[in-house]
Design a protein around this motif. Structure first.
Motif, mmCIF file in Angstrom:
data_model
loop_
_atom_site.group_PDB
_atom_site.id
_atom_site.type_symbol
_atom_site.label_atom_id
_atom_site.label_comp_id
_atom_site.label_asym_id
_atom_site.label_seq_id
_atom_site.Cartn_x
_atom_site.Cartn_y
_atom_site.Cartn_z
ATOM 1 N N TRP A 36 0.845 -1.194 0.000
ATOM 2 C CA TRP A 36 0.000 0.000 0.000
ATOM 3 C C TRP A 36 0.876 1.238 0.000
ATOM 4 O O TRP A 36 1.837 1.332 0.776
ATOM 5 C CB TRP A 36 -0.923 0.006 1.216
ATOM 6 C CG TRP A 36 -1.985 1.064 1.150
ATOM 7 C CD1 TRP A 36 -2.653 1.483 0.050
ATOM 8 C CD2 TRP A 36 -2.512 1.816 2.261
ATOM 9 N NE1 TRP A 36 -3.558 2.450 0.374
ATOM 10 C CE2 TRP A 36 -3.505 2.680 1.731
ATOM 11 C CE3 TRP A 36 -2.265 1.825 3.619
ATOM 12 C CZ2 TRP A 36 -4.232 3.547 2.535
ATOM 13 C CZ3 TRP A 36 -2.984 2.695 4.422
ATOM 14 C CH2 TRP A 36 -3.963 3.542 3.883
ATOM 15 N N ASN A 37 0.528 2.172 -0.868
ATOM 16 C CA ASN A 37 1.099 3.515 -0.827
ATOM 17 C C ASN A 37 0.203 4.335 0.093
ATOM 18 O O ASN A 37 -0.842 4.838 -0.313
ATOM 19 C CB ASN A 37 1.152 4.121 -2.233
ATOM 20 C CG ASN A 37 1.849 5.466 -2.253
ATOM 21 O OD1 ASN A 37 1.820 6.217 -1.286
ATOM 22 N ND2 ASN A 37 2.473 5.785 -3.375
ATOM 23 N N CYS A 38 0.606 4.456 1.347
ATOM 24 C CA CYS A 38 -0.270 5.033 2.377
ATOM 25 C C CYS A 38 -0.302 6.555 2.348
ATOM 26 O O CYS A 38 -1.185 7.159 2.949
ATOM 27 C CB CYS A 38 0.156 4.545 3.754
ATOM 28 S SG CYS A 38 1.857 4.950 4.189
ATOM 29 N N ARG A 39 0.687 7.195 1.713
ATOM 30 C CA ARG A 39 0.761 8.654 1.679
ATOM 31 C C ARG A 39 0.640 9.225 3.092
ATOM 32 O O ARG A 39 -0.378 9.741 3.491
ATOM 33 C CB ARG A 39 -0.300 9.249 0.758
ATOM 34 C CG ARG A 39 -0.102 8.889 -0.705
ATOM 35 C CD ARG A 39 -1.082 9.616 -1.604
ATOM 36 N NE ARG A 39 -0.946 11.068 -1.502
ATOM 37 C CZ ARG A 39 -0.040 11.805 -2.138
ATOM 38 N NH1 ARG A 39 0.851 11.196 -2.928
ATOM 39 N NH2 ARG A 39 -0.007 13.109 -2.013
ATOM 40 N N SER A 40 1.696 9.028 3.845
ATOM 41 C CA SER A 40 1.843 9.471 5.242
ATOM 42 C C SER A 40 1.258 8.445 6.205
ATOM 43 O O SER A 40 0.031 8.286 6.327
ATOM 44 C CB SER A 40 1.186 10.823 5.491
ATOM 45 O OG SER A 40 1.343 11.183 6.859
ATOM 46 N N THR A 46 5.818 6.695 3.376
ATOM 47 C CA THR A 46 5.473 6.726 4.797
ATOM 48 C C THR A 46 5.569 8.128 5.381
ATOM 49 O O THR A 46 4.948 8.413 6.406
ATOM 50 C CB THR A 46 6.399 5.789 5.577
ATOM 51 O OG1 THR A 46 7.765 6.179 5.363
ATOM 52 C CG2 THR A 46 6.216 4.345 5.123
ATOM 53 N N TRP A 47 6.379 8.998 4.788
ATOM 54 C CA TRP A 47 6.558 10.378 5.248
ATOM 55 C C TRP A 47 7.079 10.428 6.682
ATOM 56 O O TRP A 47 6.776 11.360 7.437
ATOM 57 C CB TRP A 47 5.260 11.181 5.141
ATOM 58 C CG TRP A 47 4.770 11.364 3.739
ATOM 59 C CD1 TRP A 47 5.241 10.767 2.618
ATOM 60 C CD2 TRP A 47 3.698 12.208 3.321
ATOM 61 N NE1 TRP A 47 4.548 11.169 1.509
ATOM 62 C CE2 TRP A 47 3.578 12.060 1.908
ATOM 63 C CE3 TRP A 47 2.813 13.053 3.988
ATOM 64 C CZ2 TRP A 47 2.626 12.739 1.162
ATOM 65 C CZ3 TRP A 47 1.854 13.728 3.242
ATOM 66 C CH2 TRP A 47 1.755 13.577 1.849
ATOM 67 N N GLY A 64 7.920 13.995 2.435
ATOM 68 C CA GLY A 64 7.452 12.875 1.630
ATOM 69 C C GLY A 64 8.460 11.747 1.592
ATOM 70 O O GLY A 64 9.473 11.734 2.290
ATOM 71 N N GLY A 65 8.170 10.760 0.747
ATOM 72 C CA GLY A 65 9.075 9.631 0.581
ATOM 73 C C GLY A 65 9.047 8.701 1.778
ATOM 74 O O GLY A 65 8.209 8.779 2.671
ATOM 75 N N GLY A 66 9.987 7.787 1.805
ATOM 76 C CA GLY A 66 10.103 6.827 2.893
ATOM 77 C C GLY A 66 9.475 5.494 2.544
ATOM 78 O O GLY A 66 8.392 5.428 1.955
ATOM 79 N N PHE A 78 -9.335 2.580 -0.633
ATOM 80 C CA PHE A 78 -9.510 3.325 0.604
ATOM 81 C C PHE A 78 -9.589 4.812 0.271
ATOM 82 O O PHE A 78 -8.916 5.301 -0.658
ATOM 83 C CB PHE A 78 -8.354 3.077 1.574
ATOM 84 C CG PHE A 78 -8.373 1.715 2.213
ATOM 85 C CD1 PHE A 78 -9.534 1.197 2.749
ATOM 86 C CD2 PHE A 78 -7.224 0.947 2.263
ATOM 87 C CE1 PHE A 78 -9.554 -0.057 3.331
ATOM 88 C CE2 PHE A 78 -7.234 -0.296 2.854
ATOM 89 C CZ PHE A 78 -8.400 -0.811 3.386
ATOM 90 N N HIS A 79 -10.377 5.537 1.069
ATOM 91 C CA HIS A 79 -10.446 6.981 0.888
ATOM 92 C C HIS A 79 -9.265 7.702 1.525
ATOM 93 O O HIS A 79 -9.072 8.896 1.317
ATOM 94 C CB HIS A 79 -11.753 7.519 1.498
ATOM 95 C CG HIS A 79 -11.789 7.408 2.995
ATOM 96 N ND1 HIS A 79 -12.106 6.220 3.654
ATOM 97 C CD2 HIS A 79 -11.530 8.320 3.972
ATOM 98 C CE1 HIS A 79 -12.060 6.413 4.954
ATOM 99 N NE2 HIS A 79 -11.714 7.668 5.182
ATOM 100 N N LEU A 80 -8.454 6.966 2.297
ATOM 101 C CA LEU A 80 -7.310 7.575 2.968
ATOM 102 C C LEU A 80 -6.157 7.842 2.022
ATOM 103 O O LEU A 80 -5.233 8.579 2.361
ATOM 104 C CB LEU A 80 -6.836 6.670 4.117
ATOM 105 C CG LEU A 80 -7.865 6.377 5.209
ATOM 106 C CD1 LEU A 80 -7.292 5.375 6.207
ATOM 107 C CD2 LEU A 80 -8.268 7.655 5.923
ATOM 108 N N SER A 81 -6.161 7.211 0.839
ATOM 109 C CA SER A 81 -5.079 7.384 -0.115
ATOM 110 C C SER A 81 -5.641 7.186 -1.514
ATOM 111 O O SER A 81 -6.692 6.549 -1.702
ATOM 112 C CB SER A 81 -3.946 6.383 0.156
ATOM 113 O OG SER A 81 -2.957 6.448 -0.845
#
Length: 555
Positions: A43-47, A72-73, A101-103, A229-232
């Motif tokens: 998953w690319n969670c974007r933070s 993961t940020w 960003g990144g991680g 998911f609406h989170l990402s």
């Protein structure tokens, strides 16, 4: 010339004390406990900073053994987010050293064992985090995140990273957000680079693009599912990985000896006579040919009646000092010990002691002539050191060993204090280590448990707490400077024309080049009380019990 069986003195067979027949034992079938499948998520969670509880809980709900996270940020100084993610898992990650960003990171089951792989190069075009899982499966897992934009040196650096992982050692999974549109013309070189991998192209973005990729080697994937998911803006992917079953390998066997105790001389004699060539044929052979024929016949008869017993070969290396001669001597020594244990006669004991002394004296080896690898603590330059009166002194008469030992103990104490540091004020942090030492000393004097209260114990010993003792020593030193009883180096700093005059209007004028500040300052309350009650009353207020200050108020 062959002897008749009547001339032999057969050896009595040795029986077990419990009269057990080992032939009645059946070998159990060994089932393989190696894990051949496990569940993985991507998953690319974007933070992950504000989604740590959700990520850990969802991975636990799906019973995932591995969860690869990109973007993961998490900053290098952030320790709260990795701790929140490690509730049900072990979180291993690599943060972006600068910028936002990144991680990348991996949530790994607590039942699994793994070793993080150190990055070989500082790649510019992408970020990655790689681990080697060692139990219950063995596989390489790599998480990659490439920021959007031109490919640049991405293909070259990706080729370098993949080439650093052994190809035929164990399976490998490469997961992550590559930000490469596989339907574009720019992806041809990328697909040709990873053509040897089992590339699964899955729509993982809300816009229907294939940005998150799964590359596999020496393993297959099935039951692949995606969850939006609406989170990402990326879709959550989870699937099962099937590892090829490894055929059970038995360790190599080595021959030991023959069980001649159960050999019947009569039966061996009859088998040998039937196997030998006729007398006329045997007598016509040359001496060497006749000897070889007799030896081969004897060996075949022994192999048919008393085959060589085998055991699994030793998987670990033997000691380098144990040579063939010492091994033979040790065998004779053990035989002499068993012989002495039966009748326990004086002759057998003397023979055993002689062999023991001979074996002990023969164990003399030169470390430089053996393939000896010293332990980690002995790989540095050897240095003799000794501890005396709490100080470590080495042969060079330096305090480097002592400083290192004190530094290690201090770092250990600071590591423990850091755990409770957020709950302490700055003043309490400065005095906490000293006060803890004093409390432990008081409990040791009175033989009290480690959680006993120390206030009454300090009163009985006439000891001040650390904070009160600091104030007491400061006030005592200031008073001795004023009255002229301070050490010489402090009295020399005071102006010679200064005199201790009564305080007027609550202020005190000091010379310009004295020990104290030249500006007027307000006299503290203890000095005002000392003017009325005397110094004895002032110092009595600082102590738990009244202490007389005689003469010049020295300790």
């Amino acid at each position: 010339m062959l002897l008749h069986p009547s001339d032999w003195s057969p050896r009595k067979p040795r029986y077990n004390k419990r009269q057990c027949n080992l032939g009645n034992l059946r070998s159990l079938k060994q089932t393989s406990t190696a894990k051949t499948s496990f569940s993985v998520g991507l998953w690319n969670c974007r933070s992950a900073v504000n989604k740590a509880d959700f990520i850990s809980g969802h991975a636990n709900h799906l019973s995932l053994e591995l969860l690869a996270l990109t973007e993961t940020w998490i900053k290098p100084e952030d320790s709260a987010t990795p701790a929140a993610l490690s509730i049900n898992y072990t979180f291993s990650h690599t943060s972006r050293p600068s910028g936002r960003g990144g991680g990348t990171g991996l949530l790994i089951s607590n039942k699994w064992k793994f070793n993080p792989l150190l990055p070989l190069n500082n790649f510019v075009s992408f970020e990655y985090h790689a681990v080697l899982v060692t139990a219950p499966v063995k596989a390489y897992v790599v998480v990659i995140y490439r920021p959007p934009g031109q490919l640049g040196d991405f293909l070259h650096e990706l080729d370098t990273m993949l080439s650093s992982i052994p190809e035929h050692e164990c399976p490998m999974l490469v997961l992550g957000d590559m930000n490469i549109h596989l339907d574009s013309a720019s992806s041809v070189d990328f697909l040709s680079l990873v053509h040897s991998f089992d590339l699964r192209q899955v729509p993982t973005h809300k816009a229907g693009k294939e940005l998150d990729l799964i590359l596999a080697r020496s393993c297959t994937m099935d039951n692949l599912r995606v969850t939006p998911f609406h989170l990402s803006d990326h879709i959550f992917i989870h699937f099962n990985v099937q590892l090829p079953e490894q055929p059970p390998t038995s360790p190599p066997m080595v021959s030991i000896d023959r069980n001649l105790c159960n050999l019947s001389p009569t039966h061996f004699y009859s088998v040998l006579l039937s196997s030998l060539s006729p007398h006329d044929t045997f007598s016509s052979l040359q001496v060497n040919d006749a000897t070889d024929s007799l030896c081969s016949t004897l060996s075949s008869c022994l192999d048919s009646l008393c085959p060589l017993s085998t055991r699994p070969a030793r998987l670990t290396q033997s000691h380098p000092w144990l040579s063939d001669t010492l091994r033979t001597t040790r065998t004779d020594l053990r035989a002499a010990e068993r012989k002495w244990h039966k009748p326990k006669t004086t002759e057998d004991l003397a023979s055993y002691q002689t062999l023991l002394s001979s074996f002990s004296s023969s164990i003399s080896w030169d470390p430089s002539s053996l393939p000896y690898t010293p332990p980690r603590w002995a790989r540095s330059s050897a240095r003799m050191a000794a501890r005396n009166l709490g100080v470590i002194i080495n042969d060079q008469l330096t305090f480097s060993d002592h400083v290192s030992a004190v530094s290690r103990s201090c770092h250990f104490a600071l590591f423990n204090i850091r755990k409770v540091r957020p709950y302490l004020t700055q003043y309490a942090t400065q005095l906490l280590p000293l006060q803890m030492i004093q409390n432990g000393t008081v409990r040791l004097v009175f033989n009290q448990p480690k959680r006993a209260h120390v206030t009454q114990l300090l009163i009985e010993l006439h000891w001040l707490p650390v904070a009160a003792r600091i104030k007491f020593k400061s006030l005592m030193l200031a008073y001795r400077v004023i009255v002229g009883n301070a050490p010489t180096y402090l009295n020399a700093l005071r102006d010679q024309d200064y005199a201790f005059n009564p305080v007027q209007d609550g202020c005190l004028q000091l010379p310009a080049h004295s020990l104290f500040s030249p500006a007027p300052y307000a006299v503290p309350e203890w000095h005002k009380s000392a003017r009325d009650k005397g110094l004895k009353g002032m110092f009595s207020n600082l102590l738990f019990v009244k202490v007389e200050i005689k003469g010049d108020a020295t300790e």
